[in-house]
Write an enzyme that holds these catalytic residues in place. Structure first.
Site, PDB file in Angstrom:
ATOM      1  N   CYS B  20       4.232 -61.421  13.502  1.00 43.30           N
ATOM      2  CA  CYS B  20       4.241 -61.232  14.932  1.00 43.30           C
ATOM      3  C   CYS B  20       3.874 -59.831  15.361  1.00 43.30           C
ATOM      4  O   CYS B  20       3.610 -58.969  14.552  1.00 43.30           O
ATOM      5  CB  CYS B  20       5.653 -61.455  15.397  1.00 43.30           C
ATOM      6  N   ASN B 247       9.474 -58.110  12.668  1.00 42.09           N
ATOM      7  CA  ASN B 247       8.098 -58.380  12.278  1.00 42.09           C
ATOM      8  C   ASN B 247       8.058 -58.220  10.775  1.00 42.09           C
ATOM      9  O   ASN B 247       8.206 -57.117  10.265  1.00 42.09           O
ATOM     10  CB  ASN B 247       7.163 -57.387  12.970  1.00 42.09           C
ATOM     11  N   GLY B 248       7.889 -59.328  10.077  1.00 38.04           N
ATOM     12  CA  GLY B 248       7.859 -59.249   8.631  1.00 38.04           C
ATOM     13  C   GLY B 248       8.527 -60.442   8.001  1.00 38.04           C
ATOM     14  O   GLY B 248       8.633 -61.492   8.620  1.00 38.04           O
ATOM     15  N   MET B 491      -8.964 -66.620 -19.743  1.00 36.24           N
ATOM     16  CA  MET B 491      -9.299 -68.010 -19.442  1.00 36.24           C
ATOM     17  C   MET B 491      -8.063 -68.701 -18.870  1.00 36.24           C
ATOM     18  O   MET B 491      -7.001 -68.131 -18.786  1.00 36.24           O
ATOM     19  CB  MET B 491      -9.822 -68.781 -20.661  1.00 36.24           C
ATOM     20  N   GLU B 914     -15.335 -60.757  -7.319  1.00 35.42           N
ATOM     21  CA  GLU B 914     -14.939 -59.583  -6.558  1.00 35.42           C
ATOM     22  C   GLU B 914     -15.748 -58.330  -6.876  1.00 35.42           C
ATOM     23  O   GLU B 914     -15.411 -57.250  -6.435  1.00 35.42           O
ATOM     24  CB  GLU B 914     -13.431 -59.363  -6.651  1.00 35.42           C
ATOM     25  N   LYS B 965      -3.275 -65.591 -12.121  1.00 32.09           N
ATOM     26  CA  LYS B 965      -2.303 -64.506 -11.959  1.00 32.09           C
ATOM     27  C   LYS B 965      -2.045 -64.240 -10.489  1.00 32.09           C
ATOM     28  O   LYS B 965      -2.303 -63.145  -9.988  1.00 32.09           O
ATOM     29  CB  LYS B 965      -2.793 -63.237 -12.661  1.00 32.09           C
TER      30      LYS B 965
END
Lengths: 494, 1519
Positions: B20, B247-248, B491, B914, B965
């Site tokens: 929020c 908030n959190g 893998m 990435e 992971k």
């Protein structure tokens, strides 16, 4: 794991062989000792794969990456344990196995595979030299088992079941224990003292061996060798809680061409047995000798190669080995992808020693040199055509031969004994039929090895023997903790 | 609370999240006025973009306002007279709309109040404009009644007012909540009043008519705008709560709730009237984390502590590793650590009691909070600046809340109270240090006792008993001992989950670690170690409400794993009265193995009983041991007994009186230890692991390590591993992780879980005690073999979980399937492919996967089979296929480009991963092939994420987590950063790269919405795509993602691949995709959101059957990674992390790359074959296309009668549940796009005004006003520049923009070269994110009255992932400045914590102070810090960097850049520095990463000697 970058640093390199003109004058094994540093280096090439295809390629499921690592780290006692955990007789396989593990080694995809077999051999020899101690045997279960046949399958069954606490008697019709390993494999491939060493261990553990004893279905069965004892299957069934048939696939494939009945044309096994009897000290002279003769071996497989090496050692004048298939390529073809067994040209120690290999040839006829004795072969080239192999017109020729050895493989267990209609049923391939638990059609009688699966490699025989032992143990005790690497009728990846 | 039973689908309300915007406005001189209320509402309206809307665009997720009791207004409004303010209580009550029920409730309330000594003054029906609310909110709207009461003047509390009355109201409210159904009080107080509801920010003002009344006055207004991950109607979930707005997210809330429940028995207070038991449960079951927090804070506050004190107990700052903190303050925290565990998680909590209003930030500063103070005492604090239009000349202070700091306005005192003043005062309140010195012990100081030394035979025996394998020792235990770290693998995992395994598995294996994704961030326990702590206390707690010395009579455990010596200390503690106050009790956790599950159950019950007796008898250390098994008695699985005893003690309310210590032979992996701690153990003694490795060390199997060193290393590795496991969930202290049970059970019987693991989700049922007992018995059998000799030469089993072994666990990829797949695709033979799929599918029927248990129903809903020819062609189907995100860097160029070419030929999509992408690949090859990846990934490292990269995408994928992971970052070691990799990653060859665990611009769902918005602006033609990993609750996250306007959501299975991941993560984090996908589909449908988002799935998809099952479960697109790699030659070596891939795939080694044998044709064959097989199944099921099949779960059933000893209790029905939407569409797949709202962007104007530049490269100048609601300013314009002019952009400054005001978030994101923006005013978080060559200047207005360098001008996470360009900021900024900067030059006048974290390139010049942990994980670039006070050294994280002396080049650079800063921003500070010239320049500290320095040296050396620079660099980095 072993050195992760070992395969990048080190090339494959195996032990050297003794000089040809030294070794063909004796019967000792042909390899020179392998320096220990080289051994460590070779073991370091193992990549410790996520999927060790070698471990699948090996019917025994040998824990190859594990013992490569242990050898690399000089942990020989541990390596020996790890090896014996899956293989009762690594000293046999280390010498005699053609190493399907190496054919499926991942490094073999684009490099020379790891020298697995040599590492196995070295571990086995280390074990032998440091005393092949008898293993712990479980307290007696009170059950008794008869094992018929003392080849690798029979011995593996016997050792496993003995250790599980059962009383095991091995019946062998030949004079000595070992089956084809003893009387088929030439001394220069495996010195038979190696078998004796193992047998001593087995005897100490409690396995009983009864040689020169033929097991027959009943009194009406065929002739019995002189000096041999006969026991009847029905008697065994009465006296033992279970019976395992590990009688091999010993019916040789014949070649029905004109002149087959000439003197001087023999099955390879007949020839090799004679030679081995001499090496064993049971005969002074071989009944069939290649000395001074022009020898032709029909069949390009390992048995043929055994004949080749034996013939040279007997002093053959010349040796030719005929193979119906074309000369194999030097590397895999697309139709023969990794990790299937590589169908490539192999040059064994025996091949190195001399002789000539002819490919794509078929025998038309054995030529009578007079006196009903073979003097030559009429052969022709063949090629594959639309209807299979076809002769190539105009390629007929005659080659001289005064000793012909047929090494064309085997068709199944001998049917004149306990196998067949009256005894244990055969399957459509003329081998013993067994269920998922290695049991034949006769309750309490089990079968394993070549007798059931057909002619095969020593590793398959040991693997089936181990698995069959687990099945027998389960049959007798209700459950088992013996390892069982294979289901019956398991075959390699193809 | 059971949520496991009788559940028909996978949705679980416990996993709802929200986030929020929060703000407060206050007049610090307590001048109540209507304008404060108005300001509050205005601020709220300007935070609209931080909230969200559901399927009904008019229904907001919730908004509210808390004000001081508006006495004047109420007095004037109600028909009865009110006593003076402070002596009556009022609150808004949500009641049933049913008149009778409502009347009954009101009567009951009156009655309860009467028994509590209060009398009702009256009720007021609150006037609301119901039509203002959204339709779905209206449907469930309660009736709004306002209650007024006071203390009965004739009763025992006559005359009560103020806090006394507040306590009365509290007790009454708790009783009403417990005793009256269907009632909710937004607030009930004498001091404050809350208006809130399921409304949007804009609706709040209009909905509650009161708020517009001029008589409605307050000196404070606390407002909150909520963004929920879903839209199930819930009026009470809006904030503010009674005293906070949050908030959190509280990550540890499950444990905190259990501990609170356990603590109730100890609670006692003279202040709270009457029997305190009336308040119980303190924590309302099923409430949200914020509500729970509010309830506990309320208890602590009303129980006698000031609000700031209570707040600091619950959210302590990170004091453990703080080098600069005052000792008294540390004592304060240490003492309170004995009283309560931290409530851990990202949080900005604003709180008020009506007089004081303040806010605190979590220990790591993961939420934004900025404040302005005006000359006349107006204070505005908000998630963003710019929420109120305030004349710049009035502002005297602009600040931000810092990590762990408190901001407090006291309207009574009329001032802002400084953080240090608050804390110093609190720390001085009691002699905490004396108390600690007198009572708190440390394990280290306890007298030594002596344990036993085991023999080899007994070790093997125990190893068999606990199912140790050779692999456990070789792969897990030994590497931990050798490397002091968890082992790494690569893998994906392709073994069955525990319940589907044929082998006996440990109970640990049935649990999967939860991890943070989207709604809260995981944390980096290595680079941000300073906020973490592995220290906990063992021993009894006392009354939470009474501060007393004996509360800290506990033992500090510095580490959760203890060796045998330490265990002995605890076992024999106070044996001879040497450690008074402690009493230990050990109990054997064994059961009669022959008795099976029944005996196991009986033993657990007996043990729980005995422990209770012991604790009642004064025992405060309970040791559960499994050391003493016999032929007849087998060990109870340690996790089972730990959790059973823990929960039994919680239920008995005895839990806080004792500590649990586990002595177990079973635990050996990090996952095991984490579970034991997560279910209540304060210390674990893994004796068998220790005995085993001591023996290995003695035998020389651990190199030169001694047994003691090995033990030490192993314990260290285990501790670090637990820390890493905690940090995946964003939990930073073990005290709050203990008992937090952040796990989900997969394949465990629901009744078992409810009883022994209470509160843990287990959605499919599964193995019960009987099965667990069989598993124990199998291991026990091996340990007590009747015929030992049967296992000659085999001491323990060989294993096979991590590497395939014939004797070991089943693997889907095994020699046969790998061979068949390669052979089929290489020879192009479909018949061999069918052999492959038969092997895989048969395998799955042999219980490898959940999907293997599903069966196709061919005549579902009367739909018969159709001819194959009627099904859409292969060419259509393959367009739905994508290859996985594998970075160039993790795999070779050959492998990466092979996949790209194949997918481009097919019309499918390949993924950059990435690591960025070489721009060369954006241009098609001469032969027509394209090597461009359609999907561009944006991961936490932001490697190579430039404007050009984004513009050249079809999909932009935000990687929130990775199946292998989840919750972790990654690392590319320097020796793998070859020059060609460095180029695409915009980094330095030979210098290691770190991907942080979180995206530093996504700490919550509204942040994700912001990033989605940013990326859409960066390429409006691309679909924005969010990758999640399956875990319980992923469906609600996916719904949130849909509401955040993602175009595609990808659900990845736990089993996905990786180039490197800790083995614990590979095996034990996340859930199978079948569960995650089904939950996602069900939640999206329920929320009416399914039609606006595409659902993609991946995770070990291998066959056409897998694809069709995924489609039926709700996926419309499908990702494959491992299989196409296998097709390209991968043989599952699992050595990707070693750079030794022998088939040239996962390697950059040129020698190995030559061995690559893959070809695009093979990959094409694979996808065509898969598609062909999909067609066959579609025909069978009667679907003409994949689209038709999506979501048709009725075509699946679970009737497959698989006779397996573990599966009795497994129930797959929840996966196949057909759910109906609560609101909105019934679509089963995406039928329409998202509305990204780009038409509202300021950039549309900018683009129009910049036409001459865009069309003709002509310079333009633009002048405009800007507000905080203008987000991502400049990005769309930047995309237009890049689209036209490529990566080169335009000539410097071609487009020159001047903006006035407060810039919204992500100001200037991805700005390319040629654009210069000057912002006069201030701005928020993410300024200059991904800066790609542009220039941004931020400066205060000329008329500003404050000193720029002492005030905050921009927010957190500035220039995150910048690759080039320049930033000049005149003023201070927040945390994490220039995180992962790889090329930009930035000048700023002061920064918060974690500056330059993970930076790999560029130059940063800081003309003021830095916060703590500067340069953590910084591997490249250079930072210059003006450090006249020499403070930097203490705040520097020296792991990877060193301070260096300035060189001449540096001096020149500094003078030049500071001059430009002065000229561009008018900075007085810059001018001052320059004025003094050389002397001041010498006060700059230079921070250079060590590796970077080495590479710079190598480069210089190579250049001087004429060597190959690249070779020299790589040689240097191989060290």
């Amino acid at each position: 794991m072993a050195d992760p970058r070992g395969f990048l640093r080190i090339q494959r390199s195996g032990p050297t062989r003794r000089p040809i003109n030294e070794r063909i004058y004796d019967w000792q094994e042909v390899y020179n000792p392998f320096p220990v540093d080289d051994l460590h280096n070779q073991a370091a090439r193992c990549m410790d794969c996520g999927i060790p295809f070698c471990h699948e390629g090996c019917p025994l499921g040998n824990l190859i990456p594990e013992w490569n690592d242990l050898v690399w780290r000089s942990k020989m006692p541990e390596a020996s344990d790890r090896l014996h955990a899956t293989n009762n007789f690594p000293e046999f396989t280390g010498r005699l196995c053609p190493a399907p593990c190496e054919g499926s080694c991942v490094l073999g995809i684009n490099d020379d595979p790891v020298l697995i077999k040599q590492v196995e051999y070295e571990i086995a020899e280390w074990t032998g030299e440091n005393g092949l101690a008898p293993q712990l045997v479980a307290p007696s279960t009170g059950c008794s088992i008869a094992v018929v046949g003392s080849g690798p399958a029979g011995l593996a069954v016997a050792q496993q079941l003995t250790r599980a606490g059962h009383s095991v008697v091995v019946f062998e019709r030949a004079e000595r224990i070992g089956g084809l390993m003893r009387f088929g494999v030439p001394e220069f491939k495996m010195e038979k003292s190696v078998i004796d060493r193992r047998l001593r261990q087995m005897e100490t553990e409690g396995t009983v061996f009864q040689t020169s004893t033929t097991v027959e279905l009943s009194e009406s069965s065929g002739a019995v060798a002189e000096g041999a004892t006969v026991v009847f299957l029905t008697t065994l069934e009465r006296d033992f809680d279970a019976i395992v048939l590990a009688i091999g696939s010993t019916r040789p494939r014949d070649l029905s061409v004109p002149g087959r009945d000439l003197d001087g044309v023999h099955f390879a096994m007949e020839y090799l047995r004679g030679s081995n009897l001499v090496c064993e000290g049971l005969l002074d002279e071989p009944p069939i000798s290649a000395h001074g003769r022009h020898v032709v071996i029909i069949g390009g497989g390992d048995t043929g190669a055994d004949c080749l090496g034996t013939a040279h050692r007997q002093g053959a004048a010349s040796v030719q080995q005929l193979e119906i298939l074309p000369e194999p390529p030097n590397s895999r073809t697309d139709a023969n992808p990794w990790p299937t067994w590589p169908l490539i040209l192999r040059t064994s120690a025996a091949h190195e020693e001399g002789g000539e290999r002819l490919y794509s040839v078929s025998t038309r006829e054995f030529i009578d040199g007079g006196e009903q004795r073979v003097a030559g072969l009429s052969i022709e080239e063949i090629a594959s055509g639309p209807n299979g192999f076809e002769s190539v017109p105009g390629t007929e020729k005659t080659i001289p031969a005064d000793l012909v050895l047929l090494a064309l493989g085997f068709l199944g267990p001998e049917r004149d004994g306990i196998v067949g209609a009256a005894g244990c049923e055969l399957n459509e391939r003329d081998h013993l039929k067994v269920d998922r638990e290695y049991m034949t059609s006769r309750q309490g009688i089990f079968a394993c090895g070549d007798a059931a699966r057909g002619q095969s490699l020593i590793v398959w025989a040991i693997a089936e023997g181990r698995s069959c032992a687990a099945a027998v143990d389960r049959f007798l005790m209700g459950s088992t903790d013996l390892p069982s690497p294979l289901a019956p009728y398991t075959y390699a990846i193809s | 609370m059971s949520t496991n039973t009788s559940q028909s689908d996978l949705y679980d309300a416990r996993f709802e999240h929200d986030a929020c915007g929060v703000a407060f406005v206050a007049d610090m001189h307590n001048g109540a006025s209507h304008s404060i209320v108005d300001f509050g509402l205005t601020a709220l309206e300007n935070l609209a973009h931080r909230g969200a809307f559901g399927a009904d665009p008019r229904t907001g997720d919730g908004a509210g306002i808390l004000i001081q009791m508006p006495h004047e207004f109420f007095s004037a409004t109600v028909p009865f007279s009110l006593p003076p303010v402070g002596s009556y209580v009022s609150g808004m009550c949500f009641l049933s709309t049913d008149e009778r029920q409502r009347a009954e409730a009101m009567a009951l309330i009156t009655e309860i109040l009467a028994t509590e000594g209060c009398i009702v003054l009256g009720w007021r029906e609150m006037p609301v404009m119901i039509g203002v609310a959204g339709a779905s909110a209206q449907e469930v709207a309660p009736s709004f009644m306002q209650l007024f009461f006071r203390a009965d003047p004739h009763g025992r509390f006559a005359g009560a007012s103020g806090i006394v009355l507040e306590r009365l109201a509290y007790v009454a409210r708790k009783r009403i909540e417990h005793e009256v159904t269907d009632v909710y009080f937004a607030s009930l107080s004498a001091r404050t009043f809350v208006y809130k509801g399921m409304l949007s920010t804009a609706q709040l003002r209009a909905f509650f008519c009161d708020l517009s009344d001029e008589r409605m006055k307050s000196a404070i207004a606390l407002v909150h705008s909520r963004f929920s991950t879903n839209t199930f109607p819930a009026w009470p979930l809006a904030h503010p709560y009674r005293i906070i707005a949050h908030n959190g997210e509280i990550n540890t809330v499950a444990g905190n709730r259990n501990w609170m429940r356990a603590r109730e028995a100890l609670l006692n207070s003279d202040l709270i009237p009457g029997e305190i038991e009336r308040l119980f449960p303190i924590v309302t079951p099923g409430a949200s984390d914020s509500a729970t927090f509010d309830e506990v804070l309320e208890l602590l506050h009303l129980g006698g502590r000031s609000l700031p004190h209570a707040m600091l107990m619950m959210i302590p700052e990170a004091w453990e590793n703080h080098t600069e903190m005052d000792a008294r303050r540390k004592a304060f925290y240490r003492f309170h650590g004995c009283v309560m565990e931290p409530w851990d998680g990202p949080a900005a909590v604003a709180f008020t009691d009506g007089t004081q209003i303040g806010a605190v930030l979590d220990r790591n500063g993961l939420r934004p909070a900025r404040y302005w103070v005006t000359e006349d005492g107006l204070v505005v604090l908000a998630s963003e600046v710019g929420v109120l239009p305030i004349d710049p000349e009035r502002i005297v202070k602009k600040g931000r809340l810092q990590p762990g700091r408190m901001f407090l306005v006291d309207t009574a005192e009329g001032r802002i109270i400084d953080d240090s003043e608050i804390k110093s005062e609190l720390a001085a309140e009691y002699p905490y240090q004396e108390w600690l010195d007198a009572h708190l012990l440390s394990l280290d100081e306890l007298p030594a006792k002596y344990p036993l030394v085991p023999r080899h035979g007994s070790i093997v025996h125990q190893q068999r008993l606990f199912g140790y394998t050779n692999e456990d020792l070789r792969v897990i235990v030994a590497p931990m001992a050798k490397n002091s770290a968890e082992p790494v693998g690569s893998m994906g995992s392709d073994t069955p989950i525990a319940v589907l395994s044929d082998r006996p598995r440990l109970v640990f294996d049935y649990f999967s670690q939860l991890f943070a994704q989207v709604t809260n961030p995981p944390l980096d326990a290595i680079r941000e170690e300073l906020v973490t702590s592995l220290s906990a206390t063992l021993g009894p707690e006392r009354n939470t409400l009474a501060p007393e010395a004996l509360s800290c009579r506990q033992i500090t455990m510095h580490f959760p794993i203890i060796d045998n010596d330490d265990l002995a200390k605890l076992l024999y503690i106070n044996e001879h009265g040497e450690t008074p106050g402690f009493k230990s009790f050990a109990i054997d956790g064994l059961y009669e193995v022959a008795g099976g599950g029944k005996a196991l159950e009986a033993s657990l019950e007996r043990i729980c009983g005995e422990v209770v007796q012991a604790v009642e008898g004064g025992v405060n250390i309970v040791v559960l041991s499994d050391r003493h098994s016999t032929h007849e008695l087998a060990p109870i699985p340690s996790l089972l007994i730990t959790s059973a005893v823990h929960h039994h003690l919680v239920r008995s309310k005895l839990r806080c009186m004792t500590g649990l210590v586990i002595e177990t032979g079973e635990a050996r992996e990090v996952h095991h230890m984490a579970l034991l701690v997560g279910y209540g153990a304060v210390a674990v003694n893994p004796y068998l692991a220790i005995d085993s490795l001591r023996e290995m060390a003695t035998n020389g199997d651990l190199g030169s390590l001694t047994p003691d060193q090995a033990t030490h290393n192993y314990i260290k590795a285990a501790g670090k591993g637990i820390l890493k496991t905690m940090s995946k969930m964003g939990i930073s202290t073990i005290a709050s992780y203990t008992g937090a049970q952040v796990f989900e059970a997969i394949g465990l019987d629901s009744a078992l879980v409810d009883h022994y693991f209470t509160g843990t989700p287990s959605r499919l049922g599964g193995a019960d005690l009987e099965v667990l007992a069989v598993e124990v018995a199998k291991r026990h059998h091996l340990a007590y073999l009747v015929r030992e000799a049967e296992l000659d030469h085999r001491e323990i089993e060989i294993g096979g979980d991590y590497q395939w072994r014939r004797e070991g666990e089943y693997h889907l990829f095994n020699p046969k399937t790998v061979f068949k797949l390669q052979h089929a695709t290489r020879s192009g033979r479909y018949e061999i492919f069918k052999q492959y799929t038969r092997l895989v599918d048969d395998q799955s029927e042999r219980l490898a996967t959940l999907r293997g248990l599903l069966r196709f129903v061919t005549d579902a809903a009367g739909r018969g089979s159709i001819p194959l020819s009627e099904v859409e062609p292969v060419e259509e189907i393959v367009k739905r296929f994508a290859t996985g995100a594998m970075s160039y860097g993790s795999i070779s160029a050959e492998a990466h480009e092979t996949l790209a070419i194949a997918m481009n030929r097919l019309g499918g999509k390949s993924n950059t991963g990435e690591g960025g992408e070489d721009p060369e690949r954006f241009v098609p090859d001469a032969n027509g092939d394209s090597r461009r990846s359609a999907v561009k990934q944006v991961a936490s490292g932001r490697f190579g994420v430039t404007s050009d990269f984004l513009v050249n995408s079809d999909d932009i994928q935000i990687k929130m987590a990775q199946g292998a992971k989840p919750g972790e970052g990654g690392q590319l070691p320097g020796q793998k950063v070859y020059p060609w990799i460095a180029k695409t990653r915009h980094s330095t060859p030979g210098v290691g790269l770190i991907s942080p665990p979180p995206h530093h611009d996504i700490y919550s769902i509204e942040d994700l919405a912001q990033l989605i918005h940013d990326l859409k602006n960066a390429n409006k033609y691309a679909r924005i795509h969010v990758k999640l990993v399956a875990e319980v609750g992923v469906g609600t996250v996916a719904a949130g993602v849909a509401k955040a306007h993602a175009d595609v959501v990808l659900i990845s299975g736990e089993d996905g691949g990786t180039g490197a991941a800790p083995l614990t993560s590979l095996k034990h984090a996340g859930a199978p995709w079948e569960l995650g996908l089904a939950e996602t589909q069900q939640t999206l449908i329920r929320n009416g959101l399914r039609d606006r988002i595409v659902v993609q799935v991946d995770g070990q998809l291998k066959t056409g059957r897998d694809v069709v099952i995924a489609a039926l479960l709700g996926a419309e697109e499908f990702g494959f990674a491992t299989a196409p790699l296998v097709v390209s030659g991968c043989v599952m070596m699992r050595v990707c992390h070693l750079d030794t891939c022998p088939v040239g795939i996962a390697t950059q080694n040129p020698e190995l790359r030559k061995r690559f044998s893959g070809q695009p044709e093979f990959v094409e064959n694979f996808f065509n074959f898969i598609a062909e097989e999909v067609r066959e199944y579609l025909a069978l099921l009667g679907f003409r296309s994949v689209e038709e099949a999506v979501g048709h779960v009725e075509c699946l059933d679970t009737d497959r009668a698989i006779n397996h000893w573990k599966l009795g209790g497994l129930n797959l029905a929840p996966i196949l549940a057909k759910v109906e939407p609560d609101i909105g569409t019934t679509a089963l797949h995406c039928t329409r796009g998202q509305d990204h709202g780009l038409e509202l962007a300021l950039d549309n104007t900018l683009i129009e005004l910049a036409r001459p530049a865009l069309d003709r490269s002509q310079p333009v100048e633009i002048d405009l006003e800007v507000r905080n609601v203008h987000r991502t300013v400049g990005t769309m314009l930047g995309a237009e520049v890049t689209r036209r002019f490529g990566a080169e952009g335009l000539a410097d400054g071609t487009i020159s923009i001047h903006l006035n005001g407060s810039g919204g978030q992500s100001f200037g994101a991805f700005l390319p070269k040629g654009i210069e923006i000057t912002l006069i005013g201030d701005t928020n978080d993410y300024l200059g994110k991904g800066l790609s060559g542009g220039r941004i200047i931020v400066r205060p207005p000329v008329e500003a009255r404050f000193a720029a360098e002492e005030n905050i001008i921009a927010g957190n996470v500035i220039a995150y992932g910048a690759t080039g360009g320049e930033l000049f900021i005149s003023g201070q900024v927040g945390e994490r400045f220039c995180v992962r900067n790889s090329g930009a030059t930035a000048v700023v006048e002061g920064i918060g914590d974690h500056g330059c974290e993970y930076m790999t390139g560029g130059r940063v010049v800081i003309l003021g102070q830095t916060g703590r942990n500067f340069a953590a994980g910084m591997s490249g670039g250079i930072a210059f810090v003006y450090d006249p006070g020499i403070r930097l050294e203490k705040r520097l994280n020296k792991e990877m960097v060193a301070l260096e002396a300035l060189e001449d080049d540096d001096r020149e650079f500094l003078v030049e850049i500071i001059s430009r800063h002065r000229d561009l921003t008018g900075s007085a500070l810059a001018a001052r520095i320059l004025e003094f010239g050389g002397e001041e320049i010498e006060k700059f500290a230079k921070v250079v990463p060590v590796d970077y320095r080495r590479v710079l040296e190598a480069t210089r050396h190579a250049l001087e000697n004429g060597q190959d620079v690249n070779e020299a660099i790589m040689a240097a980095s191989n060290g």
